[in-house]
Design a protein around this motif. Structure first.
Motif, short mmCIF file in Angstrom:
data_model
loop_
_atom_site.label_atom_id
_atom_site.label_comp_id
_atom_site.label_asym_id
_atom_site.label_seq_id
_atom_site.Cartn_x
_atom_site.Cartn_y
_atom_site.Cartn_z
N MET A 1 -51.53 -55.72 32.66
CA MET A 1 -51.19 -54.78 31.61
C MET A 1 -51.59 -55.32 30.24
SD MET A 1 -50.13 -52.18 33.10
CE MET A 1 -49.96 -51.90 34.85
N SER A 2 -51.91 -54.43 29.33
CA SER A 2 -52.45 -54.80 28.04
C SER A 2 -51.48 -54.47 26.92
CB SER A 2 -53.76 -54.05 27.78
OG SER A 2 -54.70 -54.29 28.81
N THR A 3 -51.79 -55.01 25.74
CA THR A 3 -51.14 -54.58 24.50
C THR A 3 -52.19 -53.91 23.64
OG1 THR A 3 -49.52 -56.39 24.54
CG2 THR A 3 -49.93 -55.31 22.42
N PHE A 4 -51.88 -52.70 23.22
CA PHE A 4 -52.76 -51.94 22.34
C PHE A 4 -52.15 -51.90 20.94
CE2 PHE A 4 -53.75 -50.32 26.57
CZ PHE A 4 -55.14 -50.31 26.56
N VAL A 5 -52.91 -52.35 19.97
CA VAL A 5 -52.50 -52.28 18.57
C VAL A 5 -53.29 -51.15 17.93
CG1 VAL A 5 -52.37 -53.48 16.37
CG2 VAL A 5 -51.95 -54.72 18.50
N LEU A 6 -52.59 -50.13 17.46
CA LEU A 6 -53.23 -48.91 16.96
C LEU A 6 -53.11 -48.84 15.45
CD1 LEU A 6 -51.77 -46.41 19.61
CD2 LEU A 6 -53.79 -47.88 19.81
N LEU A 7 -54.23 -48.83 14.77
CA LEU A 7 -54.27 -48.82 13.31
C LEU A 7 -54.69 -47.45 12.81
CD1 LEU A 7 -56.18 -52.20 12.76
CD2 LEU A 7 -53.72 -51.83 13.07
N PRO A 8 -53.96 -46.87 11.85
CA PRO A 8 -54.27 -45.52 11.38
C PRO A 8 -55.39 -45.54 10.34
CG PRO A 8 -52.38 -46.35 10.19
CD PRO A 8 -52.76 -47.42 11.19
N GLY A 9 -56.01 -44.39 10.15
CA GLY A 9 -57.04 -44.25 9.13
C GLY A 9 -56.45 -44.17 7.75
N ALA A 10 -57.33 -44.14 6.76
CA ALA A 10 -56.91 -44.12 5.36
C ALA A 10 -56.00 -42.94 5.06
CB ALA A 10 -58.13 -44.08 4.45
N GLY A 11 -54.89 -43.21 4.38
CA GLY A 11 -53.97 -42.15 3.99
C GLY A 11 -53.12 -41.61 5.12
N SER A 12 -53.21 -42.24 6.29
CA SER A 12 -52.43 -41.80 7.44
C SER A 12 -51.43 -42.89 7.81
CB SER A 12 -53.36 -41.48 8.62
OG SER A 12 -52.63 -40.95 9.72
N ASN A 13 -50.70 -42.65 8.90
CA ASN A 13 -49.72 -43.63 9.36
C ASN A 13 -49.62 -43.58 10.87
OD1 ASN A 13 -48.11 -41.36 9.92
ND2 ASN A 13 -47.10 -41.47 7.94
N SER A 14 -48.61 -44.25 11.42
CA SER A 14 -48.50 -44.35 12.87
C SER A 14 -48.27 -42.99 13.54
CB SER A 14 -47.37 -45.31 13.24
OG SER A 14 -46.15 -44.91 12.65
N TRP A 15 -47.85 -42.00 12.78
CA TRP A 15 -47.69 -40.64 13.33
C TRP A 15 -48.98 -40.16 13.97
CZ3 TRP A 15 -50.38 -36.18 12.25
CH2 TRP A 15 -49.83 -34.97 12.69
N TYR A 16 -50.10 -40.56 13.43
CA TYR A 16 -51.39 -40.12 13.92
C TYR A 16 -51.57 -40.38 15.41
CZ TYR A 16 -56.41 -40.29 14.82
OH TYR A 16 -57.66 -40.11 15.38
N TRP A 17 -50.95 -41.45 15.93
CA TRP A 17 -51.16 -41.86 17.31
C TRP A 17 -50.15 -41.25 18.28
CZ3 TRP A 17 -55.65 -44.04 18.11
CH2 TRP A 17 -56.27 -44.78 17.07
N GLN A 18 -49.34 -40.30 17.85
CA GLN A 18 -48.22 -39.83 18.66
C GLN A 18 -48.62 -39.25 20.01
OE1 GLN A 18 -46.48 -35.88 17.54
NE2 GLN A 18 -47.56 -36.23 15.62
N ARG A 19 -49.81 -38.68 20.12
CA ARG A 19 -50.23 -38.10 21.40
C ARG A 19 -50.85 -39.13 22.34
NH1 ARG A 19 -53.55 -32.70 20.99
NH2 ARG A 19 -52.36 -32.22 22.88
N VAL A 20 -51.27 -40.26 21.80
CA VAL A 20 -51.90 -41.30 22.62
C VAL A 20 -50.88 -42.32 23.12
CG1 VAL A 20 -53.56 -43.20 22.56
CG2 VAL A 20 -54.13 -41.02 21.48
N VAL A 21 -49.89 -42.64 22.30
CA VAL A 21 -48.91 -43.68 22.65
C VAL A 21 -48.26 -43.44 24.02
CG1 VAL A 21 -46.69 -44.71 22.02
CG2 VAL A 21 -48.47 -44.43 20.28
N PRO A 22 -47.70 -42.24 24.29
CA PRO A 22 -47.05 -42.07 25.60
C PRO A 22 -48.01 -42.17 26.78
CG PRO A 22 -47.11 -40.00 24.38
CD PRO A 22 -47.51 -41.07 23.43
#
Length: 234
Positions: free
Chosen positions: A1-22
């Protein structure tokens, strides 16, 4: 199993990844979706990378750092500071050593490429900026409304500095994901940039710029099965 560190684009935040995280967590992986202090005038790209590394702690390996758009500049710095097993850059501003985000736009000829793509698509290249048309044209309407009603994250000048202090890319495998309908970084432009700067063909998703919102399953599939999507495949 891996650890994924997800970085948002400019002017965005971790909300951007909400559909990918689960989609990643459901397969048993660890996920760290990061908020970067884009609005802080006292924090720059080097500070962002330090923040990411400090928050990792003792994570499971392999460690995959995923950078959306401008956070490619943060991702490469993270790979300089700690052992990273793979970089996945999504609709990215692919940096060159010695370059800052502020310099990138002119160095790569972005304005000309974006204008040419708008003309080819039959869109007015001189039209005022419309967030829906540029970024959300293929994102579900409910997510678009949610995004546009969030508090705006104003980008500081510091977010575009300093230059990337490196002589060459870190010795880490890199995959580039491009949207075939990206209106900010058109596919022909990003394909040539990927070839020139990291020597690989991008993985193409039927998406605009916001791949994680528009095509989360396709993006998660790329992250979860690197053997099926090696660098340079399509």
């Amino acid at each position: 199993m891996s650890t994924f560190v997800l970085l948002p684009g400019a002017g965005s935040n971790s909300w951007y990844w909400q559909r990918v995280v689960p989609l990643l967590e459901d397969r048993g992986h660890d996920v760290v979706a990061v908020d970067l202090p884009y609005a802080d005038e006292n924090a720059d790209q080097d500070d962002y990378a330090d923040l990411v590394v400090a928050g990792l702690g003792d994570v499971r390996r392999p460690l995959v750092v995923v950078g959306q758009s401008m956070s490619a500049f943060t991702a490469v710095r993270v790979a300089q500071r700690c052992a990273v097993d793979e970089l996945v850059l999504v609709a990215p501003m692919i940096p060159a050593p010695g370059e800052s985000p502020a310099q990138w736009w002119g160095n790569v000829g972005h304005e000309e490429a974006q204008r040419a793509e708008a003309v080819a698509d039959g869109r007015d290249p001189d039209a005022p900026l419309d967030m829906r048309e540029l970024f959300f044209h293929d994102v579900p309407e409910d997510l678009t409304e949610e995004a546009l009603t969030q508090e705006e994250i104003a980008l500081s000048d510091a977010a575009f500095e300093p230059s990337w202090d490196a002589e060459r890319w870190p010795d880490v495998p890199v995959r580039v994901v491009a949207g075939s309908r990206d209106r900010l970084f058109p596919l022909p432009f990003l394909t040539e940039l990927s070839r020139a700067r990291v020597g690989t063909e991008p993985l193409v998703v039927d998406s605009g710029h916001l791949v994680a919102l528009a095509r989360p399953a396709e993006l998660a599939g790329i992250l979860l099965d690197p053997a099926a999507h090696p660098p340079g495949s399509s």
